[in-house]
Structure formats: structure tokens, C-alpha cells
Design an enzyme around this catalytic site. Structure first.
Site, PDB file in Angstrom:
ATOM      1  N   GLU A  65       0.827  -1.206   0.000  1.00 20.04           N
ATOM      2  CA  GLU A  65       0.000   0.000   0.000  1.00 20.04           C
ATOM      3  C   GLU A  65       0.868   1.265   0.000  1.00 20.04           C
ATOM      4  O   GLU A  65       1.859   1.356   0.706  1.00 20.04           O
ATOM      5  CB  GLU A  65      -0.923  -0.002   1.229  1.00 20.04           C
ATOM      6  N   THR A  96      -3.889   4.993  -1.765  1.00 27.21           N
ATOM      7  CA  THR A  96      -4.948   5.547  -0.904  1.00 27.21           C
ATOM      8  C   THR A  96      -5.552   6.803  -1.531  1.00 27.21           C
ATOM      9  O   THR A  96      -4.979   7.406  -2.430  1.00 27.21           O
ATOM     10  CB  THR A  96      -4.412   5.855   0.505  1.00 27.21           C
ATOM     11  N   TYR A 199     -11.894  -4.701  10.334  1.00 30.51           N
ATOM     12  CA  TYR A 199     -11.248  -4.176  11.531  1.00 30.51           C
ATOM     13  C   TYR A 199     -11.121  -5.283  12.566  1.00 30.51           C
ATOM     14  O   TYR A 199     -12.085  -5.599  13.247  1.00 30.51           O
ATOM     15  CB  TYR A 199     -12.041  -2.986  12.079  1.00 30.51           C
ATOM     16  N   TYR A 323       1.486  -2.162   4.784  1.00 33.29           N
ATOM     17  CA  TYR A 323       1.404  -0.705   4.822  1.00 33.29           C
ATOM     18  C   TYR A 323       2.832  -0.188   4.738  1.00 33.29           C
ATOM     19  O   TYR A 323       3.566  -0.216   5.723  1.00 33.29           O
ATOM     20  CB  TYR A 323       0.712  -0.261   6.117  1.00 33.29           C
ATOM     21  N   ARG A 327       7.721   3.661   2.005  1.00 37.25           N
ATOM     22  CA  ARG A 327       9.145   3.379   2.210  1.00 37.25           C
ATOM     23  C   ARG A 327       9.453   1.988   1.713  1.00 37.25           C
ATOM     24  O   ARG A 327       8.583   1.140   1.586  1.00 37.25           O
ATOM     25  CB  ARG A 327       9.489   3.511   3.692  1.00 37.25           C
TER      26      ARG A 327
END
Lengths: 646, 646
Positions: A65, A96, A199, A323, A327
Site C-alpha cells: 500500500e 490511498t 477491523y 502498509y 518506504r
């Protein structure tokens, strides 16, 4: 009696081709012409099918992501990162949605354009996030239409964060992600694959964990294809969540979201946003080392690796979603240690295939853009011929104009100061330009001690394959044959060859030797005399910036210079030298002298005038040695030319 | 400065691809897909352009005239003659119009169908004669429309002979050839190339020589493209005629009609019909030897050769038209002695290209019909895909039904008695069938002393290329692997190779080894076990008459088994093994057992029951060795299979 069947199909002797109509690739069904061979089943599948196939085969995968960058320069860097991280073989990446960053616009930093770049220019399967709250139906439909037009096939449907402090439902509006899922299915049918968020600890705003699970089930039943979860810190958290989902009838894939801790501050910020609590045992380790970035990152990698191992070992998890925070190091490290980073030296074709649905089957390109694939995709984006899987003769479709140098993915990755160090703060003669080309080839530092790692025609260091020709290339560049593209001849190397191989295993790849360079009119005159001796063995195209064009190509037909023969397939010829598209490439190749190099210098400066002189007076030459089974004769051609000049 | 140009075109740097739009082949202009490489400029030219090009290049040519045969058997023979005489390289053949023979009908002996066969099935550029007197405009338009539909592009426009004794003009009717020329141009514009007749001595019914020349000029000015003359006996006659034509402004090509005297009676008959006078010097030679056919033919050949030499030496004649009388020997002899019979071992493609305008660009075919090219053309004649130049995947177009065994060009050239001698008056076992196959391969006589020169799947003796495999083929046929098609592997032989070469010079040709055979289910069971060892190296398709089909072809894609790499062109892959069309071929291959072989015997006879048993129980197998650079492994596969069975 006959029972060792592999594929079996039965056709009565009276009915014809029954068998074929139920099989074969999309492209071969669409057309009676020589079909594009399916090199890679992946190229034809939707994301959800790829996921299912990987699950069935037990082949673990990962996804990455990213968020849209703030500046155009950062966007250029992020795209380089897509290329590098794409090499590890993610099943997809996702981008995103930044409501504050004009996410559906044409700005080079918008979510839409970054996702577009990933799909079309980097060839990555891409999910575009999209949030729905505080937006009109028309806005959302507009975004989805645009995404579809750009070739995006996957949407992560999210609610998004409310604008004010308190959450208020809008009557008739989009209040929850489920509304967006329903809208996509009703307006776009089955076109998009839809992902929704899960979640593991329950959504912070949900009444309770069970209620949140029910919301998730609603989203899936409304048409979502799979779930990516919010980050979590313990594998048990995810595994319990997954069992709870299954217990209430959620059967689609659920992909755990992994957050390798990369620094103290980024962790704190993320925790704040996600309203998650960091477990005490992690806090205990991190607090004492919070000022030691390296130590925290090492710890984060360790932690992520061990958690991922637990997930994979559970047998319930087939893919991991990372995530990355844009980087590279930590995530790559985790993936390599897990053994799921798969830098496959084998390429499906000699060049990177675009992931745009209509370009997935593209299998022929002119060689000229070999080092500028993004420019080629950009300039051919309006062509509607790719559904046929072939590029073909360029005489019909027009190449897009070249006025778009500002386009961020056509710009050099290096800033001006760096380019000046590499290409010379000050040029004194044509020979000082020859020197720059020579340094690029040899990898040696220039006289000021700087290595030349890119050129206007080549934004990357020399390809491994070109290294095979290094010695000869150095020699000719020193003497003013300024090479910008070349390939050696190859007479049937295995398709698995780590340097020149491509395509499925068991095949053989071939090349005709190719050499492309700029050179002075004096050298061209001698070269043409020499070429007469070689007759049809060497095909040449020679053109100057004004378009004066000299060639011996028969009927201006394309010449295949890379091809492969594979078990059970038609011949594939992915690279051609095409006389017609060469004239479009010529515009680009000459313009790069000015746009990328001359403009580094003051107007009227001697340096700029030297480049301008070359631009105005040199010729762009390409040579193909058609006799691929014999030793490459192009070096002999060049030697003969120099000899004639002496 | 640069002046060694070969092709030069200029494009300003702002305008794109200007250069290309004015060149390139038809097919590449029509489509943006990988274009069919133009192997042979001839394939795209009209007859009048070919004629002009030959004239410009100083390359002498010849053409051959035939008349429609009276019986179906004679038609089969004539077609074999087309194939043999076509090998000498005629620029075109022409077929006369027999008003009494229902010339426009679908009968196998009609002018229309013979011309159709020459164009479509024999790949010969063909002129169809057509006469106009005593016919309505509608009849003639109908004939022309049909000719166009069948792919005929050239018409010889004639008046024809009046029905009664005296010639009477019809008002509003077609009275002269010039009316037909005008009609063709007004109804079909420039579609047809039109030829008209010239009379070196003047038409027998013309008022005088000068008036006849004026009529000829009218025909040319009405739209005729070239002239073929009536026969004559002295070169001066033609040369004078030619000068007279030029003097009154006839500038189109004028082709002398050559009649090699082949016999006393045929000469007398022709003279009577044409109302020509045989010169005394010829009569003086012929009368004494009128009963010695061989002597007359020898004299005729001598006479024709010396007259043709005079014509060619005059510098005014570029091509010679031969009245063959449907005979082969004399004309071929004359042509060979003149040195213009050009049996070119080089083929433009491995199979004969149809001359139908829409099939001229066809460049891919399934290998299965290699020995039955006329059947392939027949069964694919309804396909409208050939304009794209590619055969492609057969899943869309259907193959024509096989009920048409009566079609004269699908029948064996040999009569029933001869077939029985070759294939056995009486069969006693499956092994006696193996023996027939073995004799066909070895060329040795069978036990009754008859050579087996054809098989139901192969109407010709073994191909030169197959001879390379003779030893192994003999061995396996003896043991019940009944081979019907095969090719050796080839790893880059020059395209000029006399046995396996094809395409323009300077190229390289390649093949994957191929083997196709019928065999028993017992052998198939063992074979499948053996094939497992070879994995993807060997692709196989195995099918029985009921359509039970076993294959390891990936996604039922075609496998290219013949391809060529040429200077300055795209890859050409003229032969493929296509899993889908294999099922259509299967129907044909199995049906040939019954239609051509079993039906030679009485119903219920043991011989017929043996063939019927094989038809019902054997499998048709094809094998491809994908590893073309290595030694052909298919013989090893077969050896392993026999070993497993022992």
C-alpha cells in the site's frame, strides 16, 4: 482403456470444433488472425481470480500500500519505487484516496493519477481507494468512470473520515462503505473488483465488535470481493477475527494488513489515527530505543517477520498486505526474510507489460523506446488497437505529440545539479560530449570524478545485456559514434537465460544485433559507402532532425529483431525495428538533446551551443545485422567506416 | 552531402509518419496488427503490372493456353498438368470459353470451373476467356459477376463465332469484342485486367488488314490492357504487325501467340478453324512425315524454338504465349530450350499460395492438410478472414463439410484398378495394411510387384523432405505406426536450401519435428505412458473417429512448427499444429479410410471389414518435438513405446 488423459474433450465426429469453442484465450476467440500467444495466464485474469488461483496452488503472495505524494518530485521518486518494488512480485499495489489532495483530478500527485501511473506505466495490478462520505453520487460516479477509462479495474470502497468532529448521517447520501459498494455494483455491474476494509479489533466507531462484523458482512454481501484488514499487533488478533468472520458466513478472502514499525513517530501517528492501542510488550521495547531509528526499524522488521510467520503457518493466510508508508527498506527486508519477495529474472516479454486491461495483450513494440517504455505508453495511449494484442505497423496510428515534457513520468529522476555533474558543468567541444557517452558506457567517473549513471535517452544505468557489448561500445563512443541503444545477436539461447531470457521455460530466444547512435554527417557519408558492401545483410535507417531519411528497408516493412519459440505456442516477436515509427522516435530522440541536456545551460552559452549544434547537424542511425547466426558484423561496419575516414 | 540514398523520403519534424502512408503493403495499411510480410511482390500485383515489371527488368516470360476438358476424369488430369506446368513459372495461364460446353456453369468441365481451379487451387494467375455474341447483357454480366466472386481477375474479351453461316449484327446486342470490353469497363470499372485478340494477318472476316488494325485500336482504347495474337508461322509476320500497331498508336503490350506444331491432324484442324494458310516451306517438310508423330513433334519444337528466338532477339518481344492444346511435352521442351522454363526450387512459402485475390496474402495454415492443399482451400473457401493475411486460430471459422467427395479436385488421380494393385486386391489382416504403408515409404514394389505411389492421404509420391526420415519411417510403419505426415526438425538452414528452403534469399528457416500417424489403441496406451516422461518437450494430440481427444496442448493454442527469419521483415510462421482444426482434419483423415480405400472392396468383404475395423478402432496421433535445436526425440518416443509393449 485410454486413461492417462491430461486435457480431455469429446467431440462427436459430426460436430466441428466443439472443443475449441469452450477453451482458448480471449484474444484468440476474438479474432481469426494469428492470435497473441498467452505467455502468462495472469495477464488475462481479474484480481480476484488471481487471488483464488494463488490460494488453490498454495503459492503465498503479498501486496503493497502506498499513499499519493505531496510534490511532483516526490511523485517521480515514488514511481521509481513502484518499478523497484514491483520487481519483487506483489500481487497488487493499492493507492490511498486523499480527499484533501484533489484525489480525482489530473494533478500529478492525485490518487487517481498515481494509480493510473502504477497500472499503465509500471504494469502493476492496482487497487484505487475511494471514499464516499461528503460526496455526491455524481462526483463518485464521475471518479469511477474516470478510473475505468484509465484502465483501473479494482476499487477499495471506504467510507472515509467525516469532515466535522461528529459523524452525522446524510439522508439519501453515502453514509457507509456499503453504500459505495452497492453504488459500484449497480452502476458498473461486475466491471470492478471491490475490496473493503475489515477491523480485527472492530471499527473504533462501531457499537461493538459483533455489530462491526455484521457491517462487514453487509459490505461483502453487497458485492465486495475480498477484505483487507486494518493493522494489528498480534497474530492472534487477526486469526480470531478471521474465525469470527467465517462463523457468520463471510467466505471471501481476508487479507491481513501488516505494518512493519519503521520509526517511533510514524508509529505514534498511525496509532493516533487508527485509534489502536500498542500492546505493552511492544511499548516496553520501543520506548528505550525511540531515538535510534536503525534499532527501531530492526525491531520492527523482526516483529513483522515473526508475526507474518505465525499467520502463514496457521494455514489460514495466503497473502499479506503491507502498509509501506511509501518506504522501501523495511517492507522489502520483511518480504525477503519471509521468502516471498520473488525477483524473477524471467520476464514474460523483453519489455514490461502494461497492466491496463486493453494493453495486457500487447506483444509487439518498436525497439526505439526500449529505454523509455513510459514515453512509449504515453505516446500510444490513444491507440485503440491493443485489444488485438499487437502493435503492428505504425503507419495507421499516430504517435502522441511530444509537447508534454512536463509530464512527471517522462522527466529525469535526477535533479539538475546532479545532471550537470554527470554531463559536464561546461562543455568545450563535441569531444567533451563523446566523453560523457563513453563514461556512461564504461561506468568510470568523468574527469571531475562523477559517475555518469544516466543519459537523456537512458534514465537508468547500462542494462546487463548491453554490458556484453561494453568494450566495443566504449571504443566507438570515444570516436563520435554516440550510442543510445544496442543489443547483441542471439541464436537460440534458452528462454530461462538470466540475462537475455524471457517468456515461459522450455523455449528459445533469438535476437538480431542492433545498434543505434547519433553521429556527424561526415561519419554518415563514410558509413553509407561501407554499407553498400553489406547489401541486404545490414538494414539501416539514417535520419536527421529535419527528417531527411535514408534507408534500405524493403517496402518500409518492420524488421523483427527479438523473437522467441516456445513449446506448444505460436512464434512471439516482441521487438521490431519499424521504419515508420522510427520517424516519430526521431522527433523524441532529437528533442531530448535540447529538453534534457541543452536546457541545463544558459542560453547562448558555449555549452548550450555545442549541444544545439549536435542536435541540428548530427544524424540518428540504426543498424540491424540480419544474419543472426553469424558473428555480429556491425562492429566491422563501424571499423570499416573509421578506416575509410582515415 | 548524403547522396548514396536507396529509398529516400523526407518528413518535416512536425509531421508524423508521412513517409509511411505513401508506402507499405496493402495488408499493413489495412490493419494495425502485425502485418503479413510481403514475401513476394508478385502476390500483390495485377497481371498488367507484373507484365510491365517484367518488361522493365528485361526478364522474359511465357504464358500457357488451355481449353476445358470434356470429361471429369480429363479435368482431374488437366489439373495435375496445371500443377506440373505451373512449376515452370508461367506468368499466367488462360482458359478458353466453350460456348457449347455450358461455360459459365458449375460443371466440373466448364470454362468457369476450370479457371476457378487454376486460380484458387493451383495458385496460377489466370485469364478466363469470354465471348459475347449471341448472348444477352444480363447473361454476360452474370458470368462476369461469378468470375469476380470466384477470384478471377483477368478476362480475355472475344466476339466468339456466330451461330449461323452468315454474320448478322444484332441491334443493341454485343456484336464485337469491343462491345464486351466497354461493358466490362462500364459495369466493373477497373476490377478486371482485360486482354483482347490481335490478328497478325488480319481477322479473316475483316474488310482488310488496315481496317482490322483500326478495330484492334478501338478495343484497346475502350479499355483493354494488352493483346494476345492469333498464331502465325513466321516471326516477320508478328514483327510487322507489331510495328503497324505501334504506328497507329497502340502502345499496350502485344504478346505473340506461339503454336508448336504437335501433329499433322491438329495442325490441319487449327488451320481450318483459324482460316490461316500454312507456308509452303512448312508443308514441304510435314507432308512426307505426316504419319510419324514423333518426327512432326520434333520438327514443331525446332520450328517454334527458332521462331521464338527470332522474336526475343528482335528486342520487341518480352513474353511468349503458347497454345498448348492441353499437351505438355512439346511446349515444355520449347520453353526449356529457350531457357525461360524456370523451375525455381525456392518457394515463397512452404505450401503453394492460392492466387485468389483475397487469399494471396494468406500466410498461416495448419500442417494437417500439407498433402491435401486443395482440400484445405476447398474447406476454407467461405472464410472471409484471408484479407488480413492470416489463418489464425480456427475456433471461429468453421471448416466446410466433407460430403463433397465427388468433387473432382479431391478425388485420387489414379483409377480404381490401379489403386487396387497398389493397396491390395485382397487384404487379409491389419498387417497387410501395414505393408501398404511401408511400401509407400520405401518405394519398393509390394508382393505383387506394384509400386505404391500414392495413399488416400497423399496423392503424390513421398516428398523430398520426407525422404530424410525414410529409414525411421519404414521401421515404425512395419510395426503398425501408420504415418501420414511428418517433417524433420531444422535449426536455421538457409532459406535457399533446395530441400527445405522457402522465402526470399538471405533468410533462415526452422522447423519443429512433426509426426502424424494412425495406430491401435494398444499402442496409444503405451505411448501415453512414455509421453509422460517427455513432459512439455513433446506436444501431442490423440483422437479417435468418435472424437475422444487427448492432448497436453496448453490452452488449445496453436503450435508453430515451421517459421522463417528474413532480412528486414517480421517473422513468418506458415505452418502450425492447431488443436482445434485438428478435429476437423480428423473427420477428413478418418473418412479417407472409407471413401478412398474401403469402398474399393465389396460390402461385407473381409478386405473392406479390415479397413472398417481400423477406421472404427484406431487413433490418429500427432506429435511435435518442441526442442528443435536438439536431435529429434520422436523416434525415441516411438522406440520407447515399442519397448514398453514387449
Amino acid at each position: 482403456m485410454v486413461n492417462e488423459t491430461q486435457h480431455t474433450c469429446s467431440a462427436s465426429s459430426s460436430s466441428k470444433s466443439d472443443c475449441g469453442s469452450s477453451s482458448g484465450s480471449e484474444s484468440s476467440k476474438d479474432s481469426s488472425r494469428c492470435s497473441t500467444p498467452v505467455l502468462d495466464a495472469d495477464r488475462h485474469e481479474r484480481l480476484r481470480e488471481k487471488m483464488r488461483r494463488r490460494q488453490d496452488s498454495g503459492d503465498k503472495w503479498f501486496s503493497l500500500e502506498f499513499f499519493p505524494p505531496r510534490t511532483a518530485n516526490a511523485a517521480v521518486n515514488l514511481i521509481s519505487r513502484f518499478d523497484r518494488m514491483g520487481a519483487g512480485g506483489p500481487l497488487f499495489i493499492d493507492v490511498t484516496w486523499h480527499p484533501a489532495g484533489d484525489p480525482g483530478s489530473d494533478k500529478e500527485t492525485s490518487s487517481m493519477i498515481i494509480a493510473n501511473t502504477a497500472v499503465n506505466y509500471c504494469g502493476l495490478e492496482t487497487i484505487l481507494h475511494m471514499t464516499c462520505c461528503n460526496q455526491t453520487k455524481d462526483d463518485i460516479t464521475g471518479h469511477l468512470q474516470k478510473a475505468k477509462r484509465l484502465g483501473l479495474k479494482n476499487i477499495m470502497a471506504l467510507r472515509g473520515d467525516p469532515v466535522g468532529e461528529e459523524w452525522e448521517e446524510e439522508v439519501e447520501g453515502f453514509n457507509y462503505a456499503v453504500d459505495l459498494v452497492k453504488h459500484i455494483r449497480s452502476e458498473f455491474d461486475d466491471y470492478f473488483d471491490i475490496c473493503v476494509a475489515g477491523y480485527p479489533k472492530g471499527h473504533p466507531e462501531a457499537e461493538n465488535y459483533e455489530a462491526d462484523l455484521r457491517h462487514l458482512k453487509e459490505k461483502v454481501f453487497a458485492g465486495a470481493d475480498f477484505i483487507i484488514t486494518q493493522l494489528f499487533f498480534r497474530s492472534e488478533t487477526f486469526l480470531k477475527f478471521m474465525k469470527d468472520c467465517q462463523a457468520i458466513g463471510i467466505t471471501c478472502p481476508i487479507i491481513p494488513g501488516i505494518f512493519p514499525i519503521q520509526g517511533y513517530h510514524s508509529l505514534r501517528q498511525l496509532v493516533k489515527l487508527s485509534k489502536l492501542e500498542v500492546p505493552q510488550e511492544i511499548k516496553d521495547v520501543i520506548e528505550p530505543i525511540k531515538d535510534n531509528d536503525a534499532a527501531i526499524r530492526n525491531y520492527g522488521v523482526e516483529l513483522a517477520v515473526s508475526m507474518c510467520r505465525e499467520l502463514l503457518d496457521s494455514g489460514m493466510v495466503h497473502g499479506l498486505h503491507f502498509y509501506t508508508l511509501n518506504r522501501e527498506v523495511a517492507t522489502t527486508e520483511v518480504l525477503k526474510r519471509l521468502g516471498i519477495w520473488k525477483e524473477d529474472p524471467r520476464r514474460p516479454l523483453p519489455w514490461a507489460v502494461s497492466a491496463h486491461p486493453k494493453r495486457r495483450v500487447e506483444d509487439v513494440r518498436p525497439i526505439f523506446w526500449a529505454s523509455r517504455p513510459k514515453s512509449y505508453i504515453y505516446r500510444t495511449q490513444e491507440w485503440d488497437d491493443f485489444p488485438n494484442g499487437r502493435w503492428g505497423n505504425s503507419s495507421s496510428p499516430a504517435f502522441g505529440e511530444l509537447k508534454d515534457y512536463y509530464l512527471f513520468y517522462l522527466k529525469s529522476k535526477s535533479p539538475r545539479e546532479e545532471l550537470l555533474k554527470m554531463w559536464g558543468e561546461e562543455l568545450t567541444s563535441e569531444e567533451s560530449v563523446f566523453e560523457v557517452f563513453t563514461c556512461y558506457i564504461t561506468g568510470e567517473p568523468n574527469k571531475n570524478g562523477h559517475k555518469v549513471t544516466c543519459m537523456p535517452w537512458n534514465d537508468d544505468p547500462l542494462a546487463t545485456e548491453t554490458n556484453l557489448l561494453k568494450e566495443q561500445l566504449e571504443k566507438v563512443n570515444r570516436r563520435g559514434i554516440l550510442t543510445i541503444n544496442s543489443q547483441p545477436n542471439i541464436n537460440g539461447k534458452p528462454s530461462t537465460d538470466p540475462i537475455v531470457g524471457w517468456g515461459p521455460s522450455g523455449g528459445y530466444v533469438f535476437q538480431k544485433a542492433y545498434l543505434e547512435f547519433f553521429t556527424s554527417s561526415e561519419i554518415v557519408t563514410a558509413l553509407l559507402k561501407v554499407l553498400k558492401k553489406y547489401e541486404l545483410r545490414v538494414n539501416y535507417h539514417i535520419v536527421n532532425v529535419k527528417g531527411q531519411n535514408i534507408t534500405n528497408a524493403p517496402d518500409l516493412q518492420p524488421n523483427a529483431v527479438t523473437w522467441g519459440i516456445f513449446p506448444g505456442r505460436e512464434i512471439i516477436q516482441p521487438t521490431v525495428v519499424d521504419p515508420v515509427s522510427f520517424l516519430s522516435w526521431k522527433d523524441e530522440a532529437f528533442a531530448l538533446w535540447i529538453e534534457q541536456w541543452a536546457k541545463l545551460y544558459e542560453e547562448e552559452s558555449p555549452s548550450r551551443m555545442i549541444i544545439q549544434y549536435i542536435h541540428d547537424n548530427y544524424y540518428l542511425v540504426n543498424l540491424v545485422d540480419n544474419d543472426f547466426p553469424l558473428e555480429n558484423c556491425l562492429w566491422q561496419v563501424v571499423d570499416d567506416t573509421f578506416e575509410l575516414l582515415n
